[in-house]
Motif scaffolding. Structure first.
Motif, short mmCIF file in Angstrom:
data_model
loop_
_atom_site.label_atom_id
_atom_site.label_comp_id
_atom_site.label_asym_id
_atom_site.label_seq_id
_atom_site.Cartn_x
_atom_site.Cartn_y
_atom_site.Cartn_z
N UNK A 1 29.97 -1.21 63.70
CA UNK A 1 29.98 -0.69 65.06
C UNK A 1 29.55 -1.70 66.10
N UNK A 2 28.80 -2.71 65.71
CA UNK A 2 28.44 -3.81 66.58
C UNK A 2 27.89 -4.91 65.69
N UNK A 3 27.84 -6.13 66.23
CA UNK A 3 27.28 -7.23 65.48
C UNK A 3 25.79 -7.38 65.78
N UNK A 4 25.03 -7.70 64.71
CA UNK A 4 23.60 -7.91 64.87
C UNK A 4 23.23 -9.37 64.62
N UNK A 5 24.20 -10.24 64.68
CA UNK A 5 23.95 -11.64 64.34
C UNK A 5 22.95 -12.31 65.27
N UNK B 1 27.48 -9.29 58.56
CA UNK B 1 26.69 -8.30 59.30
C UNK B 1 25.81 -7.48 58.35
N UNK B 2 25.21 -8.18 57.41
CA UNK B 2 24.47 -7.52 56.32
C UNK B 2 23.12 -8.20 56.11
N UNK B 3 22.12 -7.38 55.81
CA UNK B 3 20.79 -7.88 55.47
C UNK B 3 20.45 -7.39 54.07
#
Length: 124
Positions: free
Chosen positions: A26-30, A77-79
């Motif tokens: 839904x959005x990038x958290x980079x 986009x994964x932790x």
């Protein structure tokens, strides 16, 4: 719609390992910090590990230092949370979180987004 979806929880024996993943959509958290929190039965939600946008800065709760490792793949986009040498006291629901502010804000659990949580149970 922004979503954080955790996976990888389950049952492990003391001394074992699990790897949690949190995929964002839904959005990038980079460009933003992300982290993991956990809530044991009857207790408040506490921070476990945090990571800044680049992955260079990481913070860990004293109870997991040396056993857990947080990492991220901004391209996906994964932790992730690698949990080794698990103890029964690591049992709880693990939540992924993301902040549009900074690590200090996220450390206070003032996240802008939360996942639905994944159960981790460690047997003795």
């Amino acid at each position: 719609q922004v979503q954080l979806v955790e996976s990888g929880g389950g049952l492990a024996q003391a001394g074992g390992s699990l790897r949690l993943s949190c995929a964002a959509s839904g959005r990038t958290f980079s460009g933003y910090p992300m982290g993991w929190f956990r809530q044991a039965p009857g207790k408040e939600r506490d921070f476990v590990a945090l990571i800044n946008w680049s992955g260079y800065s990481k913070e860990y709760a004293d109870s997991v230092k040396g056993r857990f490792t947080i990492s991220r793949d901004n391209a996906k986009n994964t932790v992730y949370l690698q949990m080794n040498s698990l103890k029964p006291e690591d049992t709880g629901v693990y939540y992924c979180a993301a902040s549009l502010a900074n690590l200090a804000t996220l450390r206070r659990a003032e996240a802008d987004y939360w996942g639905q949580g994944t159960q981790v149970t460690v047997s003795s």
